[in-house]
Design a protein around this motif. Structure first.
Motif, PDB file in Angstrom:
ATOM      1  N   LEU A  23     -15.161   3.565  -0.385  1.00 43.50           N
ATOM      2  CA  LEU A  23     -14.056   3.153   0.472  1.00 43.50           C
ATOM      3  C   LEU A  23     -13.489   1.808   0.039  1.00 43.50           C
ATOM      4  O   LEU A  23     -12.278   1.660  -0.122  1.00 43.50           O
ATOM      5  CB  LEU A  23     -14.513   3.092   1.932  1.00 43.50           C
ATOM      6  N   SER A  24     -14.353   0.842  -0.197  1.00 39.93           N
ATOM      7  CA  SER A  24     -13.855  -0.481  -0.592  1.00 39.93           C
ATOM      8  C   SER A  24     -13.255  -0.466  -1.992  1.00 39.93           C
ATOM      9  O   SER A  24     -12.269  -1.142  -2.247  1.00 39.93           O
ATOM     10  CB  SER A  24     -14.971  -1.517  -0.497  1.00 39.93           C
ATOM     11  N   THR A  27      -9.828   1.681  -2.004  1.00 35.66           N
ATOM     12  CA  THR A  27      -8.733   1.092  -1.227  1.00 35.66           C
ATOM     13  C   THR A  27      -8.448  -0.331  -1.701  1.00 35.66           C
ATOM     14  O   THR A  27      -7.510  -0.555  -2.455  1.00 35.66           O
ATOM     15  CB  THR A  27      -9.052   1.112   0.281  1.00 35.66           C
ATOM     16  N   ILE A  31      -6.694  -0.976  -5.554  1.00 32.35           N
ATOM     17  CA  ILE A  31      -5.290  -1.405  -5.462  1.00 32.35           C
ATOM     18  C   ILE A  31      -5.129  -2.801  -6.050  1.00 32.35           C
ATOM     19  O   ILE A  31      -4.191  -3.067  -6.803  1.00 32.35           O
ATOM     20  CB  ILE A  31      -4.804  -1.345  -3.998  1.00 32.35           C
TER      21      ILE A  31
END
Length: 163
Positions: A23-24, A27, A31
Motif C-alpha cells: 500500500l505505501s 501509493t 508516485i
C-alpha cells in the motif's frame, strides 16, 4: 515459525506485512518516485538535451548543482519520526503495541540471525554530528555511483566504437 508458533524473522504475518508494504509503495512511494524520475528527466532534457537525443557532450554544471543540492538536503531524513517498516531494532519489536498489547518477544532470527558490520551504520560516523555523517554518506554514495557509471559508460562507448 518455531515450534511455539512464534515467527523467526518478522513478528507480523504475511497478510499484514504484504499489504502494509504494498500500500505505501504503490501509493505514496511509487508516485513520489515516478514524479522524481520525471522531474529529473525534464531537468536533463532542459539543461542537456543532447544527452538524450544523440549522446553528445553534456553540460555537467547543472547536474552537479542538482546533486550538490540533494546531498545538502539529505539530513532531512533525520526529522522523520519512528523507523521504516522492517527496520526495527529487537527492542522495538519486543515493546511493539500496534496490536493493542505489547508483542512480548523478539523473533529468534533477529537475535541470532544475519548480522554484518556496515561502514556507516545508520548513516553515523564516530566523532561527527549526524548531519555531517548524512552528508558524508551521500557524498560517498554519489561518488561511487559516478565512478560506476563512468566505467560502464566507457565500456559501452568502447564497444560502440569497435562496431
Amino acid at each position: 515459525v518455531d515450534n511455539l508458533g512464534q515467527p523467526l524473522y518478522c513478528p507480523y504475518p504475511l497478510w499484514i506485512s504484504i499489504p502494509a508494504m504494498a500500500l505505501s509503495h504503490l501509493t505514496i512511494a511509487g508516485i513520489a518516485e515516478g514524479l522524481f524520475t520525471l522531474s529529473l528527466y525534464l531537468f536533463i532534457l532542459k539543461t542537456s538535451p543532447n544527452i538524450i537525443y544523440d549522446c553528445q557532450q553534456i553540460k555537467l554544471n547543472s547536474i552537479f548543482s542538482l546533486l550538490a543540492f540533494l546531498i545538502i538536503i539529505s539530513p532531512l531524513g533525520l526529522i522523520a519520526e519512528g523507523t521504516a517498516w522492517g527496520e526495527w531494532a529487537p527492542e522495538e519489536i519486543l515493546n511493539d503495541t500496534s496490536s493493542g498489547v505489547p508483542l512480548g518477544f523478539i523473533p529468534e532470527k533477529l537475535l541470532n540471525g544475519f548480522n554484518y558490520e556496515a561502514f556507516f551504520p545508520d548513516y553515523t560516523m564516530s566523532g561527527t554530528t549526524d548531519i555531517l555523517a548524512y552528508i558524508a554518506s551521500a557524498i560517498i554514495g554519489v561518488a561511487l555511483l559516478i565512478i560506476i557509471f563512468k566505467i560502464l559508460g566507457s565500456i559501452i562507448y568502447a564497444k560502440k566504437q569497435s562496431l
